[in-house]
Design a protein around this motif. Structure first.
Motif, mmCIF file in Angstrom:
data_model
loop_
_atom_site.group_PDB
_atom_site.id
_atom_site.type_symbol
_atom_site.label_atom_id
_atom_site.label_comp_id
_atom_site.label_asym_id
_atom_site.label_seq_id
_atom_site.Cartn_x
_atom_site.Cartn_y
_atom_site.Cartn_z
ATOM 1 N N HIS A 1 1.034 -1.012 -0.167
ATOM 2 C CA HIS A 1 -0.033 -0.088 -0.093
ATOM 3 C C HIS A 1 0.742 1.117 -0.091
ATOM 4 C CE1 HIS A 1 -3.487 2.682 1.438
ATOM 5 N NE2 HIS A 1 -3.932 1.959 0.380
ATOM 6 N N GLU A 2 0.719 2.037 -0.977
ATOM 7 C CA GLU A 2 1.715 3.220 -1.111
ATOM 8 C C GLU A 2 1.461 4.392 -0.169
ATOM 9 O OE1 GLU A 2 1.348 4.354 -5.188
ATOM 10 O OE2 GLU A 2 2.442 2.662 -5.921
ATOM 11 N N GLY A 3 2.482 5.271 -0.251
ATOM 12 C CA GLY A 3 2.328 6.507 0.601
ATOM 13 C C GLY A 3 3.615 6.919 1.366
ATOM 14 N N VAL A 4 3.576 7.813 2.059
ATOM 15 C CA VAL A 4 4.824 8.438 2.726
ATOM 16 C C VAL A 4 4.238 8.668 4.171
ATOM 17 C CG1 VAL A 4 6.338 10.284 2.977
ATOM 18 C CG2 VAL A 4 5.657 9.497 0.753
ATOM 19 N N CYS A 5 4.942 8.354 5.247
ATOM 20 C CA CYS A 5 4.650 8.320 6.576
ATOM 21 C C CYS A 5 5.830 8.516 7.514
ATOM 22 C CB CYS A 5 3.707 7.106 7.098
ATOM 23 S SG CYS A 5 4.506 5.590 7.323
ATOM 24 N N LEU B 1 3.519 0.459 8.216
ATOM 25 C CA LEU B 1 3.934 -0.663 8.617
ATOM 26 C C LEU B 1 5.011 -1.289 7.476
ATOM 27 C CD1 LEU B 1 3.800 -3.810 10.031
ATOM 28 C CD2 LEU B 1 1.987 -4.145 8.584
ATOM 29 N N ILE B 2 5.918 -1.707 8.511
ATOM 30 C CA ILE B 2 7.088 -2.448 7.717
ATOM 31 C C ILE B 2 7.357 -3.896 8.220
ATOM 32 C CG2 ILE B 2 9.519 -2.684 6.978
ATOM 33 C CD1 ILE B 2 9.890 0.428 7.746
ATOM 34 N N PHE B 3 7.101 -5.035 7.252
ATOM 35 C CA PHE B 3 6.909 -6.273 7.667
ATOM 36 C C PHE B 3 8.146 -6.848 7.323
ATOM 37 C CE2 PHE B 3 5.346 -10.404 8.603
ATOM 38 C CZ PHE B 3 4.797 -10.198 9.603
ATOM 39 N N GLY C 1 -3.232 -2.382 5.089
ATOM 40 C CA GLY C 1 -2.806 -1.187 4.836
ATOM 41 C C GLY C 1 -4.073 -0.253 4.165
ATOM 42 N N GLU C 2 -4.919 -0.985 3.429
ATOM 43 C CA GLU C 2 -6.268 -0.457 2.760
ATOM 44 C C GLU C 2 -7.139 0.048 3.675
ATOM 45 O OE1 GLU C 2 -7.337 -3.519 0.179
ATOM 46 O OE2 GLU C 2 -5.936 -2.965 -1.695
ATOM 47 N N LYS C 3 -7.301 -0.760 4.888
ATOM 48 C CA LYS C 3 -8.341 -0.424 5.649
ATOM 49 C C LYS C 3 -7.967 0.692 6.456
ATOM 50 C CE LYS C 3 -10.362 -2.732 10.005
ATOM 51 N NZ LYS C 3 -10.433 -3.945 10.790
ATOM 52 N N HIS C 4 -6.641 0.905 6.967
ATOM 53 C CA HIS C 4 -6.246 2.133 7.648
ATOM 54 C C HIS C 4 -5.817 3.194 6.689
ATOM 55 C CE1 HIS C 4 -7.103 -0.212 11.257
ATOM 56 N NE2 HIS C 4 -6.528 -1.063 10.814
ATOM 57 N N ASN C 5 -5.623 2.970 5.746
ATOM 58 C CA ASN C 5 -4.984 3.763 4.615
ATOM 59 C C ASN C 5 -3.727 4.315 4.971
ATOM 60 O OD1 ASN C 5 -5.037 5.365 2.398
ATOM 61 N ND2 ASN C 5 -5.889 7.343 3.297
ATOM 62 N N ILE C 6 -2.711 3.303 5.241
ATOM 63 C CA ILE C 6 -1.465 3.655 5.607
ATOM 64 C C ILE C 6 -0.527 2.835 4.730
ATOM 65 C CG2 ILE C 6 -1.971 4.243 7.981
ATOM 66 C CD1 ILE C 6 -1.141 1.082 8.745
ATOM 67 N N PRO C 7 0.845 3.565 4.568
ATOM 68 C CA PRO C 7 1.771 2.619 3.815
ATOM 69 C C PRO C 7 2.130 1.326 4.531
ATOM 70 C CG PRO C 7 2.474 5.105 4.071
ATOM 71 C CD PRO C 7 1.470 4.709 5.010
ATOM 72 N N VAL C 8 2.259 0.402 3.583
ATOM 73 C CA VAL C 8 2.654 -1.143 3.883
ATOM 74 C C VAL C 8 3.660 -1.421 2.966
ATOM 75 C CG1 VAL C 8 1.934 -3.423 4.334
ATOM 76 C CG2 VAL C 8 0.492 -1.236 5.265
ATOM 77 N N VAL C 9 4.976 -1.901 3.599
ATOM 78 C CA VAL C 9 5.762 -2.672 2.666
ATOM 79 C C VAL C 9 6.351 -4.131 3.326
ATOM 80 C CG1 VAL C 9 6.789 -0.526 1.716
ATOM 81 C CG2 VAL C 9 7.731 -1.526 3.730
ATOM 82 N N TYR C 10 6.577 -5.060 2.543
ATOM 83 C CA TYR C 10 6.937 -6.195 2.992
ATOM 84 C C TYR C 10 8.484 -6.210 2.388
ATOM 85 C CZ TYR C 10 8.141 -11.318 3.472
ATOM 86 O OH TYR C 10 8.513 -12.479 3.514
ATOM 87 N N THR C 11 9.639 -6.681 3.385
ATOM 88 C CA THR C 11 10.886 -6.844 2.985
ATOM 89 C C THR C 11 11.331 -8.197 3.612
ATOM 90 O OG1 THR C 11 13.043 -5.865 3.416
ATOM 91 C CG2 THR C 11 11.465 -5.420 4.903
ATOM 92 N N ASP C 12 12.732 -8.455 2.886
ATOM 93 C CA ASP C 12 13.458 -9.441 3.414
ATOM 94 C C ASP C 12 14.468 -9.338 4.123
ATOM 95 O OD1 ASP C 12 11.833 -11.676 2.193
ATOM 96 O OD2 ASP C 12 12.952 -11.431 0.470
ATOM 97 N N ASP C 13 14.677 -7.871 4.469
ATOM 98 C CA ASP C 13 15.941 -7.338 5.234
ATOM 99 C C ASP C 13 16.327 -7.624 6.552
ATOM 100 O OD1 ASP C 13 16.943 -6.248 2.727
ATOM 101 O OD2 ASP C 13 15.617 -4.574 3.083
ATOM 102 N N GLY D 1 11.734 7.783 12.208
ATOM 103 C CA GLY D 1 11.737 7.200 10.843
ATOM 104 C C GLY D 1 10.877 7.889 9.985
ATOM 105 N N LYS D 2 11.021 7.947 8.729
ATOM 106 C CA LYS D 2 10.322 8.410 7.505
ATOM 107 C C LYS D 2 10.282 7.318 6.408
ATOM 108 C CE LYS D 2 9.251 12.104 4.367
ATOM 109 N NZ LYS D 2 9.697 13.471 3.777
ATOM 110 N N LEU D 3 9.150 6.502 6.241
ATOM 111 C CA LEU D 3 9.070 5.797 5.061
ATOM 112 C C LEU D 3 8.292 6.408 3.814
ATOM 113 C CD1 LEU D 3 8.892 2.768 4.422
ATOM 114 C CD2 LEU D 3 6.649 2.448 5.318
ATOM 115 N N ASP D 4 9.084 6.313 2.618
ATOM 116 C CA ASP D 4 8.464 6.470 1.623
ATOM 117 C C ASP D 4 8.655 5.286 0.741
ATOM 118 O OD1 ASP D 4 8.151 7.527 -1.079
ATOM 119 O OD2 ASP D 4 9.415 9.081 -0.848
ATOM 120 N N THR D 5 7.288 4.882 0.289
ATOM 121 C CA THR D 5 7.183 3.685 -0.546
ATOM 122 C C THR D 5 7.652 3.831 -1.989
ATOM 123 O OG1 THR D 5 4.883 4.041 -1.057
ATOM 124 C CG2 THR D 5 5.241 2.775 0.916
ATOM 125 N N LYS D 6 7.271 4.987 -2.557
ATOM 126 C CA LYS D 6 7.672 5.570 -3.932
ATOM 127 C C LYS D 6 9.395 5.116 -4.113
ATOM 128 C CE LYS D 6 7.557 8.802 -7.501
ATOM 129 N NZ LYS D 6 7.023 10.371 -7.787
#
Length: 298
Positions: free
Chosen positions: A167-171, A235-237, A256-268, A284-289
């Motif tokens: 789910h895209e966005g900046v937070c 959320l970063i998962f 992410g859609e339900k709460h309209n917040i950025p969500v990313v998944y990573t193997d890091d 922290g500042k998360l930028d999905t773009k």
């Protein structure tokens, strides 16, 4: 509150709040850390099995509190297992507040890391534990240096995998979280508290060795039905499995859609081979773009 970084020859205290230490394994860990230029101290009860799965809660807490009080120790490093929550009533939070040190673990270390930050304001670290030094990998050591060693900058999270944007966005917000099941349970624990006026960036992970994707839906449900959810901006998962799990991706995407917040998944970060480190309590500042996570000033 931020602890000083490790200096050359700095001392790392190793304790075991969550399992019985294996002497051969911990000899290897100590050898690698000493080879890298650090001094190492073991907790007095590291290898005790008083309770069968670990030393007694009192013995484990005594080791932790002793490392906090030891002026030579700059960092406390410990590995997961089970039972860390038993230590929360026994930790010397006032001593931790007056003797801030680098404290890092992951998995069952979540209760200790989150309680210490909540009770003292000290930034703790999710992602690095003692076990990774048994077979140290380049990415993991680079993360260790960026977060803990004097002379290295830590202004942004360095990725070693392709992020999946659900789910895209900046937070932005204060980073908080840990192992999903443990963090969900911490919402009802008296040693966990948060500032309802602050924004929080949630980091979570869970692994297929221990849970099914449906369990993640339950853990997220407990979190979103807790007061802290009003403060969550994104959320970063971390890694759940080597291969992408469609059910989990759907759960995270809907969250992410339900709460309209950025969500990313990573193997890091998580229970895989990559052990990226995330500072609990740092802004922290998360930028999905741009697939970036930037940190506030040191």
């Amino acid at each position: 509150m931020q602890a000083d970084r490790l200096i050359p020859g700095g001392c790392i205290g190793i304790v075991s709040p969550c399992h019985v230490g294996n002497r051969e394994v911990y000899d290897r860990i100590s050898f690698v850390l000493q080879h890298l230029g650090f001094a190492v101290k073991h907790g007095a009860n590291l290898f005790k099995d008083t309770n069968g799965y670990a030393a007694s809660a009192r013995e484990r807490a005594d080791d932790f509190n002793a490392m906090i009080a030891d002026d030579e120790v700059q960092m406390i490093l410990f590995t997961g297992g089970e039972g860390a929550v038993e230590l929360l009533p026994l930790l010397d939070y006032e001593k931790i507040r007056s003797h801030p040190k680098l404290i890092s673990s992951y998995s069952d270390g979540t209760p200790i890391l989150t309680a210490i930050y909540a009770q003292t304001g000290l930034i703790t670290y999710y992602g690095a534990d003692a076990g990774e030094f048994v077979d140290l990998r380049e990415y993991n050591y680079a993360q260790f240096c960026k977060n803990f060693v004097a002379g290295y900058e830590n202004r942004c999270f360095v990725s070693d995998s392709k992020w999946k944007i659900l789910h895209e966005g900046v937070c932005e917000g204060t980073i908080i979280g840990g192992y999903a099941s443990e963090f969900a349970m911490m919402q009802s624990n008296k040693y966990f508290k948060f500032d309802p006026e602050k924004k929080h960036l949630l980091i979570l992970e869970e692994h297929e060795r221990f849970s099914v994707p449906e369990a993640v839906a339950s853990f997220l449900g407990f979190i979103e039905q807790s007061p802290i959810m009003k403060t969550i901006t994104g959320l970063i998962f971390g890694q759940f499995s080597v291969n992408e799990n469609a059910i989990l991706m759907g759960i995270l995407q809907r969250f992410g859609e339900k709460h309209n917040i950025p969500v990313v998944y990573t193997d890091d970060f998580g229970h895989g081979t990559r052990h990226g480190i995330l500072p609990l309590g740092r802004y922290g500042k998360l930028d999905t773009k741009n697939a970036t996570l930037l940190f506030g000033g040191w």
